[in-house]
Design a protein around this motif. Structure first.
Motif, short mmCIF file in Angstrom:
data_model
loop_
_atom_site.label_atom_id
_atom_site.label_comp_id
_atom_site.label_asym_id
_atom_site.label_seq_id
_atom_site.Cartn_x
_atom_site.Cartn_y
_atom_site.Cartn_z
N ALA A 1 0.56 -0.95 0.12
CA ALA A 1 0.18 0.12 -0.03
C ALA A 1 0.83 1.13 0.20
N LYS A 2 2.02 1.62 0.87
CA LYS A 2 2.89 2.32 0.82
C LYS A 2 3.65 2.72 -0.27
N SER A 3 3.99 1.10 -1.43
CA SER A 3 5.13 1.23 -2.21
C SER A 3 5.91 1.11 -1.69
N THR A 4 6.74 0.71 -0.22
CA THR A 4 7.36 0.77 0.85
C THR A 4 7.93 -1.10 0.75
N VAL A 5 9.74 -0.83 0.77
CA VAL A 5 10.38 -1.89 0.58
C VAL A 5 11.16 -1.51 2.13
N TYR A 6 11.36 -2.80 3.50
CA TYR A 6 11.86 -2.35 4.70
C TYR A 6 12.99 -2.77 4.88
N LEU A 7 13.66 -2.69 5.54
CA LEU A 7 15.13 -3.72 5.76
C LEU A 7 15.21 -3.73 7.08
N GLN A 8 14.55 -4.69 7.90
CA GLN A 8 14.98 -4.83 9.82
C GLN A 8 16.28 -5.34 10.02
N MET A 9 17.40 -4.46 10.38
CA MET A 9 18.65 -5.41 10.52
C MET A 9 18.53 -4.67 12.07
N ASN A 10 19.25 -5.95 12.86
CA ASN A 10 18.99 -7.35 14.02
C ASN A 10 20.87 -7.12 14.40
N SER A 11 21.39 -6.76 15.45
CA SER A 11 22.80 -7.28 16.36
C SER A 11 23.61 -6.33 14.80
N LEU A 12 23.70 -6.06 14.86
CA LEU A 12 24.59 -5.39 13.67
C LEU A 12 26.03 -5.60 14.13
N ASN A 13 26.57 -4.74 13.54
CA ASN A 13 28.51 -5.19 14.16
C ASN A 13 28.97 -4.37 13.15
N PRO A 14 30.06 -4.77 13.55
CA PRO A 14 31.11 -3.38 12.34
C PRO A 14 31.24 -3.45 11.31
N GLU A 15 31.21 -4.95 10.67
CA GLU A 15 31.15 -5.14 9.34
C GLU A 15 29.91 -4.52 8.65
N ASP A 16 29.05 -4.31 9.30
CA ASP A 16 27.55 -4.09 8.65
C ASP A 16 27.49 -2.28 8.21
N THR A 17 29.00 -2.12 8.33
CA THR A 17 29.07 -0.17 8.40
C THR A 17 28.90 -0.07 6.30
N GLY A 18 27.93 0.49 6.55
CA GLY A 18 29.03 1.06 4.85
C GLY A 18 27.26 1.81 4.38
N VAL A 19 27.51 2.39 2.48
CA VAL A 19 26.15 2.46 2.33
C VAL A 19 24.89 1.73 1.94
N TYR A 20 23.91 1.64 2.06
CA TYR A 20 23.09 0.89 1.73
C TYR A 20 21.92 1.43 1.11
N TYR A 21 21.70 0.49 -0.94
CA TYR A 21 21.05 0.75 -1.35
C TYR A 21 20.70 -0.40 -1.81
N CYS A 22 18.73 0.59 -2.13
CA CYS A 22 18.12 -0.04 -2.28
C CYS A 22 17.94 -0.31 -4.27
N ALA A 23 17.55 -1.14 -4.39
CA ALA A 23 17.38 -1.26 -6.40
C ALA A 23 16.41 -2.04 -6.14
N ALA A 24 16.01 -2.46 -8.15
CA ALA A 24 14.65 -3.21 -8.72
C ALA A 24 14.83 -3.52 -9.78
N ALA A 25 13.98 -4.45 -10.49
CA ALA A 25 14.42 -5.68 -10.91
C ALA A 25 13.04 -6.83 -11.09
#
Length: 123
Positions: free
Chosen positions: A74-98
């Motif tokens: 309904a909102k044309s939105t996709v979510y990414l719930q990220m838990n238990s984050l660690n320093p290796e998860d650091t970065g720029v996060y992009y979404c993409a469509a295909a």
């Protein structure tokens, strides 16, 4: 066609963040939406792909059991719930469509890209 990511920020190790990817200009429900991340000095890599019609979800091994992708049609939105984050998860996060998740392991397999949101995991 536009994809806009939001929700990034600074979080301590062990913490959580929820990223959002708002789609506009196309029928997002008919498209697979994938998440990628690019750590400093590294290539962009796939994190998750959520297919369009069947809502099948695929995850990269480093995030399995910690990240959860979901979609609000309904909102044309996709979510990414990220838990238990660690320093290796650091970065720029992009979404993409295909059209599908078939080639989501390759950045060349995606048709549209957002500009990214920065996630920093640090104490």
């Amino acid at each position: 066609v536009q994809l806009v990511e939001s929700g990034g920020g600074l979080v301590q190790p062990g913490g959580s963040l929820r990223l959002s990817c708002k789609a506009s200009g196309f029928t997002a429900a008919n498209y697979a939406i994938a998440w990628y991340r690019q750590a400093p000095g590294k290539e962009r890599a796939g994190v998750s792909c959520l297919s369009g019609f069947s809502d099948n979800i695929y995850y990269a091994d480093p995030v399995k059991g910690r990240f959860t992708a979901s979609r609000d049609h309904a909102k044309s939105t996709v979510y990414l719930q990220m838990n238990s984050l660690n320093p290796e998860d650091t970065g720029v996060y992009y979404c993409a469509a295909a059209g599908s998740c078939t080639n989501w392991a390759f950045t060349s397999g995606m048709d549209y890209w957002g500009k990214g949101t920065l996630v920093t995991v640090s104490s």
